[in-house]
Scaffold this active site. Structure first.
Site, PDB file in Angstrom:
ATOM      1  CE1 TYR A  58      -3.552  -3.272   0.177  1.00  0.00           C
ATOM      2  CE2 TYR A  58      -3.761  -2.043   2.149  1.00  0.00           C
ATOM      3  CZ  TYR A  58      -4.139  -2.759   1.245  1.00  0.00           C
ATOM      4  OH  TYR A  58      -5.096  -3.376   1.775  1.00  0.00           O
ATOM      5  CG  LEU A 201     -18.486   2.346   2.725  1.00  0.00           C
ATOM      6  CD1 LEU A 201     -17.134   3.276   3.009  1.00  0.00           C
ATOM      7  CD2 LEU A 201     -19.293   2.194   3.664  1.00  0.00           C
ATOM      8  CE  LYS A 241      -9.856   2.192  -0.095  1.00  0.00           C
ATOM      9  NZ  LYS A 241     -11.018   0.941   0.336  1.00  0.00           N
ATOM     10  CB  SER A 242     -13.239   8.720   4.990  1.00  0.00           C
ATOM     11  OG  SER A 242     -13.656   9.895   4.656  1.00  0.00           O
ATOM     12  NE  ARG A 247     -15.830  12.214   2.444  1.00  0.00           N
ATOM     13  CZ  ARG A 247     -15.631  13.157   1.551  1.00  0.00           C
ATOM     14  NH1 ARG A 247     -16.856  13.725   2.426  1.00  0.00           N
ATOM     15  NH2 ARG A 247     -14.724  13.129   1.167  1.00  0.00           N
ATOM     16  CG  ASN A 251     -17.551   6.489   7.051  1.00  0.00           C
ATOM     17  OD1 ASN A 251     -18.671   5.943   7.038  1.00  0.00           O
ATOM     18  ND2 ASN A 251     -16.610   6.017   6.257  1.00  0.00           N
TER      19      ASN A 251
HETATM   20  P1  A2P Z   1     -13.447   9.869   0.560  1.00  0.00           P
HETATM   21  O1  A2P Z   1     -11.879   9.442   0.583  1.00  0.00           O
HETATM   22  O2  A2P Z   1     -13.610  11.386  -0.533  1.00  0.00           O
HETATM   23  O3  A2P Z   1     -14.190  10.012   1.565  1.00  0.00           O
HETATM   24  P2  A2P Z   1     -14.547   1.543   0.527  1.00  0.00           P
HETATM   25  O4  A2P Z   1     -13.762   1.744   1.827  1.00  0.00           O
HETATM   26  O5  A2P Z   1     -15.537   0.357   0.371  1.00  0.00           O
HETATM   27  O6  A2P Z   1     -13.261   1.672  -0.381  1.00  0.00           O
HETATM   28  O7  A2P Z   1     -14.930   3.496   0.156  1.00  0.00           O
HETATM   29  C1  A2P Z   1     -13.952   4.353   0.644  1.00  0.00           C
HETATM   30  C2  A2P Z   1     -14.539   4.869  -0.834  1.00  0.00           C
HETATM   31  O8  A2P Z   1     -16.248   5.727   0.394  1.00  0.00           O
HETATM   32  C3  A2P Z   1     -13.909   6.544  -0.664  1.00  0.00           C
HETATM   33  O9  A2P Z   1     -13.926   6.403  -2.583  1.00  0.00           O
HETATM   34  C4  A2P Z   1     -14.706   7.382   0.342  1.00  0.00           C
HETATM   35  O10 A2P Z   1     -14.277   8.568  -0.113  1.00  0.00           O
HETATM   36  C5  A2P Z   1     -15.538   7.201   0.181  1.00  0.00           C
HETATM   37  N1  A2P Z   1     -16.078   7.023   1.566  1.00  0.00           N
HETATM   38  C6  A2P Z   1     -15.661   7.016   2.921  1.00  0.00           C
HETATM   39  N2  A2P Z   1     -16.894   7.151   3.482  1.00  0.00           N
HETATM   40  C7  A2P Z   1     -17.949   8.241   3.014  1.00  0.00           C
HETATM   41  C8  A2P Z   1     -18.672   8.315   3.111  1.00  0.00           C
HETATM   42  N3  A2P Z   1     -19.208   8.522   4.889  1.00  0.00           N
HETATM   43  N4  A2P Z   1     -19.576   9.136   2.697  1.00  0.00           N
HETATM   44  C9  A2P Z   1     -18.796   8.931   1.766  1.00  0.00           C
HETATM   45  N5  A2P Z   1     -18.528   8.461   0.545  1.00  0.00           N
HETATM   46  C10 A2P Z   1     -17.640   7.939   1.708  1.00  0.00           C
END
Ligand code: A2P
Length: 291
Positions: A58, A201, A241-242, A247, A251
């Protein structure tokens, strides 16, 4: 602790080796050291996350090490997972990989070390022997205290069977609404192997699904909260991830409600969606080049 008794992302679930893991982790794929990933980890720590999921692949390990150092928290406040990439599956290479990870993370041990994928590629037919030998080396590294727990990622039941009587603590798989891999989850559950969810997500794509948005309104929470709460209630540890503090907090705020029966039922029967296309026997992702 039962799923309904969990009160926060850092409440712990028992592993089959007697250790404990926080029930939600922070995913760090694509949070790259070179792009000041440590600022994102700073925010994740501020939002309360202590369980950090990384991998040698990563390029986020250095960011985690730096952010932990800056946080002034103790090492034991964190739960760190890293993984052995497919190019490092020979025992000596695996050991070198873990030592590199420890150096990057600025620590003397990780809490959990995972085999990232069961085989190198589609044509790799020696994988059963390779993972058996790698597992022996992981047991040695665990004995030496370089990792507290050991487990696997992206293992399907036939991969787990190649470990014979050995029981990983964890199997981290792609898991989300519309792609629950029930066969793997049932197999793991029957053997006390904890399932962790990468892409809980659907890499974000579930969050714009109009049907899922509508269902979130029935529950009165955000779509991300719906997906993550569902994982926790299913006994799965999600690793969202965020890059955004708000956000991240959203989460983490999934313990003040219980999913309504009709919502849970709808989620259980969700049609296949948001599948990444990655598959442990057919489509293993390639290593990203070093920047
Ligand atoms: P961002 O980094 O702009 O928050 P996963 O965990 O399934 O891989 O998904 C990650 C994606 O979901 C990222 O693109 C993230 O964007 C977005 N994301 C994470 N949490 C949220 C949230 N609470 N609302 C909207 N988008 C989210």
């Amino acid at each position: 602790m039962t799923q309904t008794a969990l009160q926060s992302i850092n409440d712990k679930i028992a592993l089959n080796d007697g250790r404990f893991i926080p029930c939600v982790g922070f995913g760090t794929w694509e949070i790259r050291d070179e792009a000041q990933g440590d600022k994102i980890i700073d925010l994740a720590i501020e939002a309360g996350y202590r369980h950090m999921d990384t991998a040698s692949l990563y390029h986020s390990e250095k960011s985690i090490g730096l952010a932990m150092e800056r946080s002034c928290l103790e090492r034991q406040d964190f739960f760190l997972t890293t993984k052995i990439w497919i190019d490092d599956m020979e025992p000596q290479a695996a050991r070198r990989s873990l030592l590199r990870s420890l150096d990057n993370l600025k620590t003397s041990y990780v809490d959990l070390l995972l085999i990232h994928w069961p085989r190198r590629n589609y044509t790799d037919l020696d994988w059963p022997m390779r993972i058996a030998a790698l597992w022996e080396e992981m047991l040695r590294m665990q004995d030496e205290g370089l990792t507290l727990s050991i487990g696997v990622a992206n293992f399907l039941p036939h991969h787990l069977q190649a470990l014979h009587t050995k029981r990983p603590a964890v199997d981290q798989i792609e898991w989300h609404v519309g792609y629950e891999q029930s066969e793997v989850v049932d197999y793991c559950r029957a053997r006390g192997i904890l399932v962790e969810a990468w892409a809980p997500l659907g890499r974000g794509s579930l969050l714009t699904d109009p049907n899922l948005m509508e269902l979130s309104e029935v529950q009165g929470v955000s779509t991300a909260q719906l997906c993550l709460r569902y994982a926790v209630e299913q006994g799965v540890v999600p690793l969202p991830k965020s890059s955004n503090l708000q956000r991240m907090q959203d989460n983490a705020d999934i313990f003040g409600f219980v999913l309504k029966d009709e919502v849970k039922e709808a989620l259980k029967n969700w049609p296949l969606s948001a599948y990444s296309g990655e598959h442990p026997d057919k489509a293993i992702p390639m290593m990203e080049p070093d920047l």
